[in-house]
Scaffold this motif. Sequence first.
Motif, PDB file in Angstrom:
ATOM      1  N   VAL A   1       0.832  -1.204   0.000  1.00  0.00           N
ATOM      2  CA  VAL A   1       0.000   0.000   0.000  1.00  0.00           C
ATOM      3  C   VAL A   1       0.867   1.256   0.000  1.00  0.00           C
ATOM      4  CG1 VAL A   1      -1.731   1.309   1.291  1.00  0.00           C
ATOM      5  CG2 VAL A   1      -1.902  -1.180   1.159  1.00  0.00           C
ATOM      6  N   TRP A   2       1.888   1.288   0.842  1.00  0.00           N
ATOM      7  CA  TRP A   2       2.750   2.470   0.952  1.00  0.00           C
ATOM      8  C   TRP A   2       3.511   2.718  -0.349  1.00  0.00           C
ATOM      9  CZ3 TRP A   2       7.428   3.068   4.841  1.00  0.00           C
ATOM     10  CH2 TRP A   2       7.796   4.422   4.898  1.00  0.00           C
ATOM     11  N   GLY A   3       3.878   1.624  -1.030  1.00  0.00           N
ATOM     12  CA  GLY A   3       4.657   1.751  -2.250  1.00  0.00           C
ATOM     13  C   GLY A   3       3.972   2.572  -3.329  1.00  0.00           C
ATOM     14  N   LYS A   4       2.639   2.612  -3.330  1.00  0.00           N
ATOM     15  CA  LYS A   4       1.911   3.413  -4.315  1.00  0.00           C
ATOM     16  C   LYS A   4       2.084   4.902  -4.069  1.00  0.00           C
ATOM     17  CE  LYS A   4      -2.098   2.216  -5.927  1.00  0.00           C
ATOM     18  NZ  LYS A   4      -1.945   1.627  -7.278  1.00  0.00           N
ATOM     19  N   HIS A   5       2.574   5.278  -2.904  1.00  0.00           N
ATOM     20  CA  HIS A   5       2.711   6.688  -2.541  1.00  0.00           C
ATOM     21  C   HIS A   5       4.174   7.118  -2.454  1.00  0.00           C
ATOM     22  CE1 HIS A   5      -1.611   6.756  -1.531  1.00  0.00           C
ATOM     23  NE2 HIS A   5      -1.389   5.543  -1.034  1.00  0.00           N
ATOM     24  N   LEU A   6       5.088   6.225  -2.862  1.00  0.00           N
ATOM     25  CA  LEU A   6       6.512   6.535  -2.819  1.00  0.00           C
ATOM     26  C   LEU A   6       7.060   6.747  -4.231  1.00  0.00           C
ATOM     27  CD1 LEU A   6       7.685   3.828  -0.242  1.00  0.00           C
ATOM     28  CD2 LEU A   6       7.570   6.295   0.174  1.00  0.00           C
ATOM     29  N   ALA A   7       8.113   7.555  -4.342  1.00  0.00           N
ATOM     30  CA  ALA A   7       8.813   7.685  -5.617  1.00  0.00           C
ATOM     31  C   ALA A   7       9.419   6.325  -5.957  1.00  0.00           C
ATOM     32  CB  ALA A   7       9.901   8.752  -5.516  1.00  0.00           C
ATOM     33  N   MET A   8       9.242   5.874  -7.192  1.00  0.00           N
ATOM     34  CA  MET A   8       9.667   4.531  -7.571  1.00  0.00           C
ATOM     35  C   MET A   8      10.200   4.542  -8.996  1.00  0.00           C
ATOM     36  SD  MET A   8       9.692   1.688  -5.824  1.00  0.00           S
ATOM     37  CE  MET A   8       8.472   2.199  -4.605  1.00  0.00           C
ATOM     38  N   PRO A   9      11.256   3.788  -9.294  1.00  0.00           N
ATOM     39  CA  PRO A   9      11.727   3.677 -10.676  1.00  0.00           C
ATOM     40  C   PRO A   9      10.604   3.198 -11.588  1.00  0.00           C
ATOM     41  CG  PRO A   9      13.309   2.709  -9.168  1.00  0.00           C
ATOM     42  CD  PRO A   9      12.088   3.007  -8.369  1.00  0.00           C
ATOM     43  N   LYS A  10      10.616   3.655 -12.821  1.00  0.00           N
ATOM     44  CA  LYS A  10       9.541   3.331 -13.764  1.00  0.00           C
ATOM     45  C   LYS A  10       9.631   1.881 -14.237  1.00  0.00           C
ATOM     46  CE  LYS A  10       7.801   7.508 -13.900  1.00  0.00           C
ATOM     47  NZ  LYS A  10       8.636   8.073 -12.825  1.00  0.00           N
ATOM     48  N   GLY A  11       8.477   1.284 -14.468  1.00  0.00           N
ATOM     49  CA  GLY A  11       8.396  -0.045 -15.054  1.00  0.00           C
ATOM     50  C   GLY A  11       9.041  -1.125 -14.208  1.00  0.00           C
ATOM     51  N   LEU A  12       9.612  -2.116 -14.904  1.00  0.00           N
ATOM     52  CA  LEU A  12      10.213  -3.255 -14.214  1.00  0.00           C
ATOM     53  C   LEU A  12      11.495  -2.896 -13.484  1.00  0.00           C
ATOM     54  CD1 LEU A  12       9.621  -6.126 -16.801  1.00  0.00           C
ATOM     55  CD2 LEU A  12       8.335  -5.619 -14.716  1.00  0.00           C
ATOM     56  N   MET A  13      12.061  -1.721 -13.775  1.00  0.00           N
ATOM     57  CA  MET A  13      13.224  -1.276 -13.014  1.00  0.00           C
ATOM     58  C   MET A  13      12.865  -1.154 -11.537  1.00  0.00           C
ATOM     59  SD  MET A  13      16.395  -0.407 -12.819  1.00  0.00           S
ATOM     60  CE  MET A  13      17.119   0.137 -14.380  1.00  0.00           C
ATOM     61  N   GLY A  14      11.630  -0.755 -11.246  1.00  0.00           N
ATOM     62  CA  GLY A  14      11.185  -0.657  -9.862  1.00  0.00           C
ATOM     63  C   GLY A  14      11.223  -2.005  -9.165  1.00  0.00           C
ATOM     64  N   ALA A  15      10.713  -3.040  -9.835  1.00  0.00           N
ATOM     65  CA  ALA A  15      10.738  -4.384  -9.256  1.00  0.00           C
ATOM     66  C   ALA A  15      12.173  -4.854  -9.051  1.00  0.00           C
ATOM     67  CB  ALA A  15       9.982  -5.360 -10.160  1.00  0.00           C
ATOM     68  N   GLY A  16      13.043  -4.576 -10.026  1.00  0.00           N
ATOM     69  CA  GLY A  16      14.432  -4.980  -9.909  1.00  0.00           C
ATOM     70  C   GLY A  16      15.129  -4.334  -8.728  1.00  0.00           C
ATOM     71  N   CYS A  17      14.936  -3.032  -8.557  1.00  0.00           N
ATOM     72  CA  CYS A  17      15.572  -2.319  -7.440  1.00  0.00           C
ATOM     73  C   CYS A  17      15.027  -2.792  -6.099  1.00  0.00           C
ATOM     74  CB  CYS A  17      15.370  -0.815  -7.604  1.00  0.00           C
ATOM     75  SG  CYS A  17      16.239  -0.108  -9.018  1.00  0.00           S
ATOM     76  N   GLN A  18      13.732  -3.069  -6.037  1.00  0.00           N
ATOM     77  CA  GLN A  18      13.140  -3.577  -4.799  1.00  0.00           C
ATOM     78  C   GLN A  18      13.738  -4.930  -4.433  1.00  0.00           C
ATOM     79  OE1 GLN A  18       8.881  -3.641  -5.240  1.00  0.00           O
ATOM     80  NE2 GLN A  18       8.825  -1.518  -5.964  1.00  0.00           N
ATOM     81  N   MET A  19      13.822  -5.830  -5.419  1.00  0.00           N
ATOM     82  CA  MET A  19      14.387  -7.155  -5.143  1.00  0.00           C
ATOM     83  C   MET A  19      15.852  -7.052  -4.738  1.00  0.00           C
ATOM     84  SD  MET A  19      12.607  -9.709  -7.948  1.00  0.00           S
ATOM     85  CE  MET A  19      13.044  -8.763  -9.419  1.00  0.00           C
ATOM     86  N   LEU A  20      16.592  -6.179  -5.400  1.00  0.00           N
ATOM     87  CA  LEU A  20      18.006  -6.013  -5.064  1.00  0.00           C
ATOM     88  C   LEU A  20      18.167  -5.502  -3.636  1.00  0.00           C
ATOM     89  CD1 LEU A  20      20.955  -6.068  -5.860  1.00  0.00           C
ATOM     90  CD2 LEU A  20      20.659  -3.845  -6.970  1.00  0.00           C
ATOM     91  N   ALA A  21      17.387  -4.486  -3.267  1.00  0.00           N
ATOM     92  CA  ALA A  21      17.470  -3.936  -1.912  1.00  0.00           C
ATOM     93  C   ALA A  21      17.049  -4.974  -0.872  1.00  0.00           C
ATOM     94  CB  ALA A  21      16.582  -2.686  -1.805  1.00  0.00           C
ATOM     95  N   GLY A  22      15.958  -5.691  -1.151  1.00  0.00           N
ATOM     96  CA  GLY A  22      15.507  -6.718  -0.221  1.00  0.00           C
ATOM     97  C   GLY A  22      16.489  -7.859  -0.104  1.00  0.00           C
ATOM     98  N   GLY A  23      17.118  -8.233  -1.235  1.00  0.00           N
ATOM     99  CA  GLY A  23      18.103  -9.301  -1.207  1.00  0.00           C
ATOM    100  C   GLY A  23      19.327  -8.935  -0.387  1.00  0.00           C
ATOM    101  N   VAL A  24      19.799  -7.703  -0.541  1.00  0.00           N
ATOM    102  CA  VAL A  24      20.947  -7.238   0.239  1.00  0.00           C
ATOM    103  C   VAL A  24      20.608  -7.238   1.731  1.00  0.00           C
ATOM    104  CG1 VAL A  24      22.421  -5.257   0.743  1.00  0.00           C
ATOM    105  CG2 VAL A  24      21.969  -5.908  -1.637  1.00  0.00           C
ATOM    106  N   ALA A  25      19.388  -6.785   2.071  1.00  0.00           N
ATOM    107  CA  ALA A  25      18.950  -6.776   3.469  1.00  0.00           C
ATOM    108  C   ALA A  25      18.943  -8.194   4.043  1.00  0.00           C
ATOM    109  CB  ALA A  25      17.567  -6.139   3.590  1.00  0.00           C
ATOM    110  N   LEU A  26      18.489  -9.160   3.246  1.00  0.00           N
ATOM    111  CA  LEU A  26      18.466 -10.548   3.708  1.00  0.00           C
ATOM    112  C   LEU A  26      19.876 -11.117   3.852  1.00  0.00           C
ATOM    113  CD1 LEU A  26      15.433 -11.913   1.667  1.00  0.00           C
ATOM    114  CD2 LEU A  26      15.626 -11.851   4.164  1.00  0.00           C
TER     115      LEU A  26
END
Length: 291
Positions: A167-192
Amino acid sequence: MSSKNQTLLIVAALFCTYFIWGSTYLAIRFGIESFPPFLMGGIRFTLAGIIMYIVMRCLGSPNPTRQEWLGATIVGILLPALGNGTVCYVQQTVSSSVAALAIATAPIWMAIFSSFWGHKITGREWLGIAIGVLGIVLLNIGGSLHGDITSALLLIFAAATWSFGSVWGKHLAMPKGLMGAGCQMLAGGVALMLASTYTGETWPQTISVKSWGAILFLIVLGSLVAYSAYQYLLKTVRPLVASSNTFVNPVVAFALGIWLADEQVTHNEYVALAVILVGVFLVLTTENKEV
């Protein structure tokens, strides 16, 4: 894009989140037979994120701005790291079927969190929320979570963090298109990966073919395909509709767990499944378009 093409893309994306994600719970179980949970999740999302980032850059997507990286990192921590990472951790002690059933409450949490951004929870939604909570109570009374309050709370935490991030992600600045999904996965993967290091996880001495296959499945289909499809849905339809996969995921997880992993599902868990899905149905079929 024409309305017809967009409809086809939405249907395809829903199919991916319905059936591919429903099978990832069993893939996680197979993966953690060899890999420790945070390390497995870290490998999955870091590699998927790197692949997606490189592909999108080669296709001409601009490098995200600092604000877009911040938004993607927040969502990456909430969804892949806290949401999925917690599920991986809990599946060390509970079946893939029960994990999927507990996460099925995500739309209920989304309805609650959407109220933070102006959505007024309707009477129908409150009824669905109450019924969903009843289903979780039933799961804890006579199901696999009976007496395991820690696992129950962690699964609720996973569903809540995933929903809040969606829900919050719809209100945040986000990379366009699939780049957004890629950056999210990369950030989450590094955190893990950081969580894996902090908790003292080590590389397994022996890795089964089944676990390698599970990792490959989770990277390619579970992350590059299904996670990207989910992010597309969040940008295109209401979050509650995007999360409608929670109707199908537990059913797929139940079927695959029984068929391929000889998981035992109790009568009480079937009842809890039915009750939770009724609650989710009431929430998802609300006529309020603001969510």
